[in-house]
Motif scaffolding. Structure first.
Motif, PDB file in Angstrom:
ATOM      1  N   UNK A 202       0.758  -1.196   0.288  1.00 17.56           N
ATOM      2  CA  UNK A 202       0.061   0.014   0.082  1.00 17.56           C
ATOM      3  C   UNK A 202       0.890   1.321  -0.092  1.00 17.56           C
ATOM      4  N   UNK A 203       0.193   2.443   0.051  1.00 20.84           N
ATOM      5  CA  UNK A 203       0.912   3.969  -0.180  1.00 20.84           C
ATOM      6  C   UNK A 203       1.748   3.778   1.186  1.00 20.84           C
ATOM      7  N   UNK A 204       0.734   3.363   2.418  1.00 20.35           N
ATOM      8  CA  UNK A 204       1.597   3.380   3.694  1.00 20.35           C
ATOM      9  C   UNK A 204       2.861   2.598   3.691  1.00 20.35           C
ATOM     10  N   UNK A 205       2.742   1.325   3.209  1.00 17.47           N
ATOM     11  CA  UNK A 205       3.770   0.429   3.195  1.00 17.47           C
ATOM     12  C   UNK A 205       5.024   1.212   2.380  1.00 17.47           C
ATOM     13  N   UNK A 206       4.562   1.603   1.286  1.00 15.48           N
ATOM     14  CA  UNK A 206       5.672   2.343   0.566  1.00 15.48           C
ATOM     15  C   UNK A 206       6.498   3.548   1.134  1.00 15.48           C
ATOM     16  N   UNK A 207       5.532   4.319   1.973  1.00 11.11           N
ATOM     17  CA  UNK A 207       5.900   5.500   2.584  1.00 11.11           C
ATOM     18  C   UNK A 207       6.844   4.887   3.814  1.00 11.11           C
ATOM     19  N   UNK A 208       6.465   3.982   4.694  1.00 13.19           N
ATOM     20  CA  UNK A 208       7.220   3.342   5.701  1.00 13.19           C
ATOM     21  C   UNK A 208       8.748   2.645   5.187  1.00 13.19           C
ATOM     22  N   UNK A 209       8.747   2.014   4.146  1.00 16.39           N
ATOM     23  CA  UNK A 209       9.941   1.452   3.638  1.00 16.39           C
ATOM     24  C   UNK A 209      10.911   2.831   3.372  1.00 16.39           C
ATOM     25  N   UNK A 210      10.526   3.587   2.713  1.00 17.19           N
ATOM     26  CA  UNK A 210      11.392   4.806   2.230  1.00 17.19           C
ATOM     27  C   UNK A 210      11.963   5.417   3.256  1.00 17.19           C
ATOM     28  N   UNK A 211      10.946   5.919   4.221  1.00 18.40           N
ATOM     29  CA  UNK A 211      11.526   6.439   5.467  1.00 18.40           C
ATOM     30  C   UNK A 211      12.581   5.644   6.257  1.00 18.40           C
ATOM     31  N   UNK A 212      12.085   4.302   6.326  1.00 17.81           N
ATOM     32  CA  UNK A 212      13.083   3.594   7.242  1.00 17.81           C
ATOM     33  C   UNK A 212      14.506   3.421   6.365  1.00 17.81           C
ATOM     34  N   UNK A 213      14.411   3.446   5.148  1.00 23.17           N
ATOM     35  CA  UNK A 213      15.708   3.123   4.608  1.00 23.17           C
ATOM     36  C   UNK A 213      16.659   4.579   4.988  1.00 23.17           C
ATOM     37  N   UNK A 214      15.960   5.569   4.976  1.00 21.57           N
ATOM     38  CA  UNK A 214      16.672   6.957   5.191  1.00 21.57           C
ATOM     39  C   UNK A 214      16.898   6.957   6.738  1.00 21.57           C
ATOM     40  N   UNK A 215      16.187   6.757   7.776  1.00 17.12           N
ATOM     41  CA  UNK A 215      16.264   6.860   9.023  1.00 17.12           C
ATOM     42  C   UNK A 215      17.322   5.752   9.566  1.00 17.12           C
ATOM     43  N   UNK A 241      19.780  18.699   9.498  1.00 20.01           N
ATOM     44  CA  UNK A 241      19.077  19.406   8.447  1.00 20.01           C
ATOM     45  C   UNK A 241      18.600  18.729   7.145  1.00 20.01           C
ATOM     46  N   UNK A 242      19.460  17.880   6.919  1.00 17.77           N
ATOM     47  CA  UNK A 242      19.251  17.109   5.533  1.00 17.77           C
ATOM     48  C   UNK A 242      18.344  16.028   5.927  1.00 17.77           C
ATOM     49  N   UNK A 243      18.535  15.702   6.967  1.00 11.64           N
ATOM     50  CA  UNK A 243      17.327  14.367   7.364  1.00 11.64           C
ATOM     51  C   UNK A 243      16.026  15.091   7.442  1.00 11.64           C
ATOM     52  N   UNK A 244      15.871  16.070   8.007  1.00  7.53           N
ATOM     53  CA  UNK A 244      14.308  16.860   8.101  1.00  7.53           C
ATOM     54  C   UNK A 244      14.188  17.016   6.970  1.00  7.53           C
ATOM     55  N   UNK A 245      14.927  17.777   5.927  1.00  9.84           N
ATOM     56  CA  UNK A 245      14.371  18.116   4.563  1.00  9.84           C
ATOM     57  C   UNK A 245      13.953  17.043   3.662  1.00  9.84           C
ATOM     58  N   UNK A 246      14.704  16.001   3.661  1.00  4.97           N
ATOM     59  CA  UNK A 246      14.402  14.740   2.858  1.00  4.97           C
ATOM     60  C   UNK A 246      13.044  14.149   3.468  1.00  4.97           C
ATOM     61  N   UNK A 247      12.967  13.748   4.942  1.00  2.28           N
ATOM     62  CA  UNK A 247      11.856  13.118   5.325  1.00  2.28           C
ATOM     63  C   UNK A 247      10.672  14.137   5.101  1.00  2.28           C
ATOM     64  N   UNK A 248      10.724  15.281   5.223  1.00  2.00           N
ATOM     65  CA  UNK A 248       9.433  16.150   4.957  1.00  2.00           C
ATOM     66  C   UNK A 248       8.964  16.013   3.520  1.00  2.00           C
ATOM     67  N   UNK A 249      10.028  15.989   2.571  1.00  2.00           N
ATOM     68  CA  UNK A 249       9.691  15.666   1.275  1.00  2.00           C
ATOM     69  C   UNK A 249       8.956  14.204   1.002  1.00  2.00           C
ATOM     70  N   UNK A 250       9.450  13.293   1.497  1.00  2.00           N
ATOM     71  CA  UNK A 250       8.928  12.132   1.369  1.00  2.00           C
ATOM     72  C   UNK A 250       7.433  12.026   2.054  1.00  2.00           C
ATOM     73  N   UNK A 251       7.317  12.613   3.324  1.00  2.00           N
ATOM     74  CA  UNK A 251       5.993  12.480   3.681  1.00  2.00           C
ATOM     75  C   UNK A 251       4.858  13.489   3.265  1.00  2.00           C
ATOM     76  N   UNK A 252       5.363  14.523   2.283  1.00  2.00           N
ATOM     77  CA  UNK A 252       4.488  15.346   1.530  1.00  2.00           C
ATOM     78  C   UNK A 252       3.798  14.393   0.415  1.00  2.00           C
TER      79      UNK A 252
END
Length: 380
Positions: A202-215, A241-252
């Motif tokens: 699902x989209x939620x699964x997609x979001x979670x995966x990408x965020x987890x890889x970055x985090x 700073x980079x982490x915050x910007x990247x994750x905000x873009x992904x969450x958008x």
């Protein structure tokens, strides 16, 4: 996003580097001046080695007086040849200081603007990984590929604005490096295997995966972070700073119709840039004035015994309190106390706190601190 604390840290580091370079240049110029009176081994004339040694000693003392106290404090009987040498050394010293100051200021500013370039580059890490997986799955004739179908990754890959920024900034990753990170740090992870085995993500699964890889990997794995530290001396400050910007873009990317929202480095970039430039210049130009203030209020703790980091922090704080009318005094004091906790000695917090409290009160009574607008909020 970049905030004022980040800017203060960048300024502090640049000013600290200037002071360190100044000390080195001082020693180099003094040594070069003394070397003018080293015996010439190729000379056919007899040289008085004792006299030359005395001149080297007098040259060192004369240079020290000229730099720290001025021409009027030089001994009246100083010889013309020594005077000529120390005057030339002084000019060389001043030229080097000016060059270092400009260089460090430019490096400070370029280091900040490069954060946005890195932000665009970091968004493309996940796209690079997706392309590697797509090739891997194709070789195995595996049509089940949640990663290639990942909505978040595809939104990033196909976004025109992001692609334009990628091309403009010439973003490119070392494919072998990304491949190694994927095979060693991502592919074996349980969260990755579970996502890959989902019947339909699902989209939620997609979001979670990408965020987890970055985090968990990009911004956390020791080996990955060690790599970035070798490339960027300011990585420890830039990473959040980079982490915050990247994750905000992904969450958008909240729906399949969403487009990724590209972050700005700062909402008030021109204002922030001016703040940093002026802070840097003030702390250097008015060093002697600020140093006298610190010396007067430091309870017989001589200024040359104050840790360099504390000295830089205090001088920046005085510059900010007296020059930037829209920043409340309490905000300034609290910010520089935090910097002392992060970057100076264990006792620095109390020293900086106590001194800034006293200085702020005196400067307000003397009318040297004048606030307006938002700057008045915390000053009652």
């Amino acid at each position: 996003m970049l905030n004022r604390r980040s800017l203060r840290i960048k300024g502090m580091q640049a000013i600290f580097a200037y002071h360190t370079a100044r000390e080195a240049e001082y020693n180099i110029c003094k040594q070069e001046a003394q070397e003018q009176f080293i015996p010439d081994l190729n000379s056919m004339e007899v040289q008085d080695k004792d006299e030359l040694a005395k001149k080297r000693e007098l040259t060192a003392k004369g240079f020290e007086i000229l730099i720290h106290k001025g021409t009027d404090q030089l001994p009246e009987d100083i010889s013309s040849d020594i005077m000529k040498v120390i005057k030339e050394a002084q000019q060389s010293y001043l030229n080097r200081l000016a060059s270092n100051r400009d260089y460090l200021k430019k490096r400070m500013l370029s280091g900040i603007t490069s954060i946005y370039d890195d932000y665009i580059k970091f968004l493309y890490i996940i796209v690079e990984i997706e392309q590697l997986i797509e090739v891997e799955k194709r070789k195995k004739n595996n049509t089940h590929n949640n990663f290639v179908k990942n909505v978040v990754i595809n939104k990033l890959k196909n976004n025109e604005a992001l692609e334009e920024e990628r091309i403009r900034k010439k973003v490119a990753w070392d494919t072998d490096l990304i491949k190694a990170w994927y095979k060693e740090y991502i592919k074996p992870q349980e969260f990755f295997v579970e996502y890959d085995n989902l019947a339909k993500a699902t989209l939620e699964d997609d979001q979670e995966l990408v965020q987890t890889i970055y985090k968990s990997i990009i911004f956390k794995h020791d080996n990955v972070n060690d790599y970035f530290e070798t490339l960027d001396i300011g990585w420890s400050e830039n990473k959040p700073i980079l982490k915050s910007m990247v994750l905000k873009t992904i969450k958008s990317i909240e729906t399949e119709a969403s487009e990724p929202l590209l972050m700005e480095l700062s909402k008030n970039w021109d204002e922030d840039l001016l703040f940093l430039k002026e802070l840097y210049d003030l702390a250097i130009d008015r060093e002697a004035e600020y140093e006298a203030m610190i010396d007067q209020k430091s309870n017989n703790w001589e200024i040359d015994r104050v840790a360099l980091t504390d000295k830089v922090i205090l001088e920046m704080a005085i510059a900010e309190m007296t020059h930037f009318t829209s920043i409340p005094v309490k905000v300034t004091i609290n910010e520089y106390i935090e910097l002392s906790k992060l970057y100076s000695t264990p006792k620095s917090k109390q020293f900086v706190n106590g001194l800034l409290d006293v200085l702020s009160e005196d400067l307000q009574k003397e009318g040297q601190i004048k606030k307006s607008g938002r700057g008045l909020l915390d000053n009652k």
